[in-house]
Design a protein around this motif. Structure first.
Motif, short mmCIF file in Angstrom:
data_model
loop_
_atom_site.label_atom_id
_atom_site.label_comp_id
_atom_site.label_asym_id
_atom_site.label_seq_id
_atom_site.Cartn_x
_atom_site.Cartn_y
_atom_site.Cartn_z
N THR A 111 0.97 -1.18 0.03
CA THR A 111 0.11 -0.08 0.08
C THR A 111 1.09 1.33 -0.07
O THR A 111 1.92 1.38 0.15
CB THR A 111 -0.74 0.01 1.07
N ALA A 112 0.42 2.54 0.03
CA ALA A 112 0.97 3.77 -0.11
C ALA A 112 1.79 3.82 1.10
O ALA A 112 2.70 4.49 1.34
CB ALA A 112 0.04 4.80 -0.32
N LYS A 113 1.20 3.19 2.05
CA LYS A 113 1.87 3.44 3.71
C LYS A 113 3.12 2.44 3.77
O LYS A 113 3.50 2.43 4.77
CB LYS A 113 0.91 3.24 4.75
N GLU A 117 -1.47 -5.31 1.69
CA GLU A 117 -2.71 -5.20 1.73
C GLU A 117 -3.54 -6.39 2.84
O GLU A 117 -2.62 -7.44 2.74
CB GLU A 117 -3.34 -5.41 0.26
#
Length: 161
Positions: A111-113, A117
């Motif tokens: 994920t962007a973080k 997922e």
């Protein structure tokens, strides 16, 4: 159709999407088969090496096992015709590639973080992709169904030229 039946029976899948739960071959088993004298794939529980392509020794062996099973079925079921092994081998390789794409798409992404997922996020992503594909197919079908008269007019104009 016979290859689809073979894959259905071997991997317990009724459609490509069912392949997302396929458990890939153990990395150690694949490594020992490739570089040492490992036993190779278990014929009673075939598992692809999904980290690599269809040309690895492990996956090539599985494709050979599937081809032999297909040959056995042709004899048992008395098929009226048989094609060359190369023909079926290419189809089996294409099936592997298609199943690999399905399996790969269902794997958790970063994920962007920077974390992987969750299962719910993967499911949400897959559903969104499926809906997008269905919408595209619907639009394409509509264009084909709406435009035949336009195509007929264009053809008539070309014929008069």
């Amino acid at each position: 159709g016979e290859i689809r039946c073979l894959l259905k029976d071997t991997f317990s899948i009724s459609q490509d999407a069912d392949f997302i739960v396929h458990q890939p071959a153990d990395c150690e088993d694949v490594y020992s088969y490739k570089y040492e004298d490992g036993p190779g794939p278990n014929t009673q529980n075939l598992a692809f090496d999904l980290k690599h392509g269809s040309n690895t020794p492990w996956n090539a062996k599985i494709l050979d096992i599937l081809l032999e099973e297909l040959k056995k079925r042709t004899i048992e079921e008395e098929w009226p015709f048989w094609r060359l092994d190369g023909y079926y081998k290419v189809i089996l390789e294409d099936c592997y590639k298609r199943l690999w794409i399905v399996w790969r798409a269902a794997q958790p992404k970063v994920t962007a973080k920077g974390s992987l997922e969750t299962a719910a996020e993967v499911e949400e992503r897959l559903i969104a992709k499926r809906d997008e594909n269905l919408k595209s197919v619907c639009q394409t079908t509509r264009r084909r169904n709406v435009c035949p008269q336009h195509d007929l007019k264009a053809l008539q104009v070309l014929m008069h030229l």
